[in-house]
Design a protein around this motif. Structure first.
Motif, PDB file in Angstrom:
ATOM      1  N   ARG A  73       0.819  -1.215   0.000  1.00  0.00           N
ATOM      2  CA  ARG A  73       0.000   0.000   0.000  1.00  0.00           C
ATOM      3  C   ARG A  73       0.850   1.262   0.000  1.00  0.00           C
ATOM      4  O   ARG A  73       0.538   2.235  -0.713  1.00  0.00           O
ATOM      5  CB  ARG A  73      -0.919   0.025   1.229  1.00  0.00           C
ATOM      6  N   LEU A  74       1.910   1.271   0.804  1.00  0.00           N
ATOM      7  CA  LEU A  74       2.626   2.521   1.066  1.00  0.00           C
ATOM      8  C   LEU A  74       3.845   2.751   0.177  1.00  0.00           C
ATOM      9  O   LEU A  74       4.202   3.907  -0.093  1.00  0.00           O
ATOM     10  CB  LEU A  74       3.069   2.561   2.532  1.00  0.00           C
ATOM     11  N   ALA A  75       4.503   1.689  -0.259  1.00  0.00           N
ATOM     12  CA  ALA A  75       5.782   1.851  -0.960  1.00  0.00           C
ATOM     13  C   ALA A  75       5.694   2.608  -2.292  1.00  0.00           C
ATOM     14  O   ALA A  75       6.693   3.189  -2.713  1.00  0.00           O
ATOM     15  CB  ALA A  75       6.430   0.491  -1.167  1.00  0.00           C
ATOM     16  N   PRO A  76       4.547   2.649  -2.996  1.00  0.00           N
ATOM     17  CA  PRO A  76       4.504   3.468  -4.213  1.00  0.00           C
ATOM     18  C   PRO A  76       4.606   4.975  -3.942  1.00  0.00           C
ATOM     19  O   PRO A  76       4.928   5.744  -4.850  1.00  0.00           O
ATOM     20  CB  PRO A  76       3.135   3.122  -4.827  1.00  0.00           C
ATOM     21  N   THR A  77       4.368   5.395  -2.707  1.00  0.00           N
ATOM     22  CA  THR A  77       4.367   6.826  -2.409  1.00  0.00           C
ATOM     23  C   THR A  77       5.506   7.279  -1.512  1.00  0.00           C
ATOM     24  O   THR A  77       5.819   8.468  -1.458  1.00  0.00           O
ATOM     25  CB  THR A  77       3.033   7.228  -1.736  1.00  0.00           C
ATOM     26  N   ARG A  78       6.129   6.339  -0.791  1.00  0.00           N
ATOM     27  CA  ARG A  78       7.225   6.721   0.103  1.00  0.00           C
ATOM     28  C   ARG A  78       8.057   5.502   0.465  1.00  0.00           C
ATOM     29  O   ARG A  78       7.636   4.368   0.251  1.00  0.00           O
ATOM     30  CB  ARG A  78       6.694   7.373   1.373  1.00  0.00           C
ATOM     31  N   SER A  79       9.242   5.738   1.014  1.00  0.00           N
ATOM     32  CA  SER A  79      10.081   4.644   1.501  1.00  0.00           C
ATOM     33  C   SER A  79       9.468   4.059   2.767  1.00  0.00           C
ATOM     34  O   SER A  79       9.018   4.799   3.645  1.00  0.00           O
ATOM     35  CB  SER A  79      11.497   5.146   1.796  1.00  0.00           C
ATOM     36  N   VAL A  80       9.466   2.739   2.837  1.00  0.00           N
ATOM     37  CA  VAL A  80       8.849   2.043   3.970  1.00  0.00           C
ATOM     38  C   VAL A  80       9.914   1.194   4.657  1.00  0.00           C
ATOM     39  O   VAL A  80      10.529   0.326   4.035  1.00  0.00           O
ATOM     40  CB  VAL A  80       7.694   1.144   3.499  1.00  0.00           C
ATOM     41  N   ARG A  81      10.132   1.442   5.923  1.00  0.00           N
ATOM     42  CA  ARG A  81      11.093   0.663   6.705  1.00  0.00           C
ATOM     43  C   ARG A  81      10.446  -0.669   7.083  1.00  0.00           C
ATOM     44  O   ARG A  81       9.276  -0.706   7.490  1.00  0.00           O
ATOM     45  CB  ARG A  81      11.495   1.439   7.961  1.00  0.00           C
ATOM     46  N   VAL A  82      11.211  -1.768   6.958  1.00  0.00           N
ATOM     47  CA  VAL A  82      10.667  -3.092   7.253  1.00  0.00           C
ATOM     48  C   VAL A  82      11.549  -3.800   8.281  1.00  0.00           C
ATOM     49  O   VAL A  82      12.686  -3.401   8.527  1.00  0.00           O
ATOM     50  CB  VAL A  82      10.548  -3.944   5.972  1.00  0.00           C
ATOM     51  N   GLU A  83      10.999  -4.837   8.867  1.00  0.00           N
ATOM     52  CA  GLU A  83      11.712  -5.639   9.864  1.00  0.00           C
ATOM     53  C   GLU A  83      12.966  -6.249   9.239  1.00  0.00           C
ATOM     54  O   GLU A  83      13.010  -6.549   8.039  1.00  0.00           O
ATOM     55  CB  GLU A  83      10.759  -6.722  10.387  1.00  0.00           C
ATOM     56  N   ALA A  84      14.000  -6.452  10.048  1.00  0.00           N
ATOM     57  CA  ALA A  84      15.316  -6.829   9.535  1.00  0.00           C
ATOM     58  C   ALA A  84      15.302  -8.129   8.743  1.00  0.00           C
ATOM     59  O   ALA A  84      15.859  -8.206   7.639  1.00  0.00           O
ATOM     60  CB  ALA A  84      16.313  -6.920  10.689  1.00  0.00           C
ATOM     61  N   ARG A  85      14.693  -9.182   9.284  1.00  0.00           N
ATOM     62  CA  ARG A  85      14.700 -10.456   8.569  1.00  0.00           C
ATOM     63  C   ARG A  85      13.827 -10.389   7.319  1.00  0.00           C
ATOM     64  O   ARG A  85      14.098 -11.064   6.322  1.00  0.00           O
ATOM     65  CB  ARG A  85      14.231 -11.589   9.499  1.00  0.00           C
ATOM     66  N   PHE A  86      12.775  -9.596   7.369  1.00  0.00           N
ATOM     67  CA  PHE A  86      11.927  -9.395   6.196  1.00  0.00           C
ATOM     68  C   PHE A  86      12.725  -8.714   5.089  1.00  0.00           C
ATOM     69  O   PHE A  86      12.612  -9.062   3.913  1.00  0.00           O
ATOM     70  CB  PHE A  86      10.709  -8.561   6.585  1.00  0.00           C
ATOM     71  N   HIS A  87      13.574  -7.763   5.476  1.00  0.00           N
ATOM     72  CA  HIS A  87      14.425  -7.085   4.496  1.00  0.00           C
ATOM     73  C   HIS A  87      15.423  -8.082   3.895  1.00  0.00           C
ATOM     74  O   HIS A  87      15.709  -8.035   2.679  1.00  0.00           O
ATOM     75  CB  HIS A  87      15.160  -5.918   5.159  1.00  0.00           C
ATOM     76  N   GLU A  88      15.951  -8.987   4.705  1.00  0.00           N
ATOM     77  CA  GLU A  88      16.845 -10.029   4.192  1.00  0.00           C
ATOM     78  C   GLU A  88      16.133 -10.883   3.145  1.00  0.00           C
ATOM     79  O   GLU A  88      16.723 -11.246   2.114  1.00  0.00           O
ATOM     80  CB  GLU A  88      17.324 -10.925   5.332  1.00  0.00           C
ATOM     81  N   LEU A  89      14.877 -11.223   3.409  1.00  0.00           N
ATOM     82  CA  LEU A  89      14.106 -12.015   2.460  1.00  0.00           C
ATOM     83  C   LEU A  89      13.944 -11.274   1.134  1.00  0.00           C
ATOM     84  O   LEU A  89      14.100 -11.867   0.053  1.00  0.00           O
ATOM     85  CB  LEU A  89      12.740 -12.355   3.055  1.00  0.00           C
ATOM     86  N   LEU A  90      13.656  -9.989   1.195  1.00  0.00           N
ATOM     87  CA  LEU A  90      13.491  -9.210  -0.028  1.00  0.00           C
ATOM     88  C   LEU A  90      14.808  -9.105  -0.791  1.00  0.00           C
ATOM     89  O   LEU A  90      14.827  -9.116  -2.033  1.00  0.00           O
ATOM     90  CB  LEU A  90      12.933  -7.823   0.298  1.00  0.00           C
ATOM     91  N   LYS A  91      15.921  -9.001  -0.070  1.00  0.00           N
ATOM     92  CA  LYS A  91      17.231  -8.978  -0.738  1.00  0.00           C
ATOM     93  C   LYS A  91      17.500 -10.303  -1.444  1.00  0.00           C
ATOM     94  O   LYS A  91      18.049 -10.328  -2.561  1.00  0.00           O
ATOM     95  CB  LYS A  91      18.328  -8.672   0.279  1.00  0.00           C
ATOM     96  N   LEU A  92      17.130 -11.414  -0.808  1.00  0.00           N
ATOM     97  CA  LEU A  92      17.293 -12.709  -1.452  1.00  0.00           C
ATOM     98  C   LEU A  92      16.410 -12.798  -2.696  1.00  0.00           C
ATOM     99  O   LEU A  92      16.853 -13.290  -3.743  1.00  0.00           O
ATOM    100  CB  LEU A  92      16.925 -13.827  -0.473  1.00  0.00           C
ATOM    101  N   ALA A  93      15.177 -12.309  -2.604  1.00  0.00           N
ATOM    102  CA  ALA A  93      14.284 -12.308  -3.765  1.00  0.00           C
ATOM    103  C   ALA A  93      14.879 -11.497  -4.910  1.00  0.00           C
ATOM    104  O   ALA A  93      14.784 -11.888  -6.079  1.00  0.00           O
ATOM    105  CB  ALA A  93      12.915 -11.762  -3.371  1.00  0.00           C
ATOM    106  N   ALA A  94      15.512 -10.377  -4.572  1.00  0.00           N
ATOM    107  CA  ALA A  94      16.135  -9.541  -5.596  1.00  0.00           C
ATOM    108  C   ALA A  94      17.297 -10.276  -6.262  1.00  0.00           C
ATOM    109  O   ALA A  94      17.452 -10.246  -7.492  1.00  0.00           O
ATOM    110  CB  ALA A  94      16.618  -8.237  -4.981  1.00  0.00           C
ATOM    111  N   ARG A  95      18.118 -10.951  -5.459  1.00  0.00           N
ATOM    112  CA  ARG A  95      19.264 -11.676  -6.019  1.00  0.00           C
ATOM    113  C   ARG A  95      18.817 -12.818  -6.916  1.00  0.00           C
ATOM    114  O   ARG A  95      19.353 -13.007  -8.020  1.00  0.00           O
ATOM    115  CB  ARG A  95      20.150 -12.211  -4.894  1.00  0.00           C
TER     116      ARG A  95
END
Length: 319
Positions: A73-95
């Motif tokens: 919902r929010l990321a199209p309009t602003r940067s959204v801070r996420v939980e640390a392990r969740f961010h790790e998951l997104l980095k893995l998805a990107a790789r």
């Protein structure tokens, strides 16, 4: 999402009494399998399933109050801070998106909705709807900020973690078993299609015996593997599909074309982590034999069992 295709078997030479703990989560049945004799297995199950509930609440696209839904919902309009392990998951998805040349893409949530594979009804989208959905799909629209641990979308894409979330949850449960409970032998699976094994049920070092079964003929075994400290994931469009002009179109979409992937009957991947096995099985199902061969050649420790449409014999790749 229950993709099935895996069946746990006790190692044939040694029948070992097992304790099985199960719970529904992420739309399927989860199971923790422990050798008999583990102290207080019920407490182990309660602890791990409580963690599983929290992970589902974080990653599901089916709840408006999940961290993933908030991000969409929010990321199209602003940067959204996420939980640390969740961010790790997104980095893995990107790789994995980059490494598979886009065959795995966790930003294809809009496409799944266009085909009715999210909440239904299943349908073939119009050319205009498909074009519009493709314009809102693609990891190029997702920016991750490591310093701020935040996410921002360049346009309103929708992340959906259905092809990696179960594996990520299995990895977290395995971590908890080792760190908190000091358990050295266990098998964890979500729906039978995503699996992580630790140790050996009978202490001989052979690992857990797992059969990879044919997607349409479950009596037929494609391959048997022994797992210890490794994961296995399988993708197949066996149960979720729709009929269109005399063709069966499966639910595994190619995010590059917007259409259901074709040519592979099932793709099973062995990997060090369940998140990788989950995502790569989807990528190989989409990208086919050429991608699977190249990836396994370039990434030691990754193996695959591929069954192509119309073939009677599987192809085994890598290690």
């Amino acid at each position: 999402m229950d993709r099935r295709g895996l069946t746990l078997l006790p190692t044939p030479e040694r029948e070992t009494p097992l304790v099985r703990l199960s719970q529904r989560a992420m739309g399927t049945s989860w199971e923790i399998v422990l050798p008999a004799g583990v102290a207080d297995p019920v407490a182990v199950g309660r602890d791990l399933f409580a963690l599983l509930d929290r992970l589902e609440q974080q990653m599901t696209a089916y709840r408006e109050d999940s961290e993933l839904s908030r991000l969409n919902r929010l990321a199209p309009t602003r940067s959204v801070r996420v939980e640390a392990r969740f961010h790790e998951l997104l980095k893995l998805a990107a790789r994995l998106h980059a490494d598979t040349e886009g065959a795995f893409d966790a930003s294809a949530g809009v496409l799944a909705k266009a085909w009715g594979f999210f909440k239904g009804p299943r349908r073939v989208p119009s050319e205009g709807e498909l074009s519009s959905s493709l314009a809102r799909t693609g990891w190029r629209h997702v920016a991750l900020d490591d310093a701020q641990r935040s996410v921002r979308f360049a346009r309103p894409v929708e992340l959906n973690l259905g092809a990696i979330g179960k594996g990520f949850a299995l990895d977290r449960l395995a971590e908890r078993l080792a760190s908190r409970w000091k358990i050295r032998a266990a098998l964890l699976h979500g729906g039978g299609s995503s699996l992580y094994a630790i140790g050996c049920p009978h202490g001989t070092g052979e690992g857990w015996a797992v059969d990879i079964r044919h997607p349409w003929t479950p009596q037929r075994v494609l391959a048997r593997v022994h797992l210890d400290g490794r994961a296995l994931g399988t993708s197949a469009a066996t149960f979720q599909h729709l009929e269109h002009e005399g063709r069966k179109l499966g639910h595994v979409l190619d995010p590059r074309t917007g259409w259901p992937a074709e040519g592979v009957a099932s793709a099973s991947v062995l990997a060090p982590s369940a998140a990788e096995a989950d995502a790569l099985s989807t990528a190989f199902f989409v990208g086919g034999m050429e991608l699977a061969e190249r990836y396994c050649r370039d990434h030691p420790g990754i193996g695959a069992v591929m069954l192509l449409d119309g073939s009677e014999s599987p192809v085994v790749l890598g290690s």
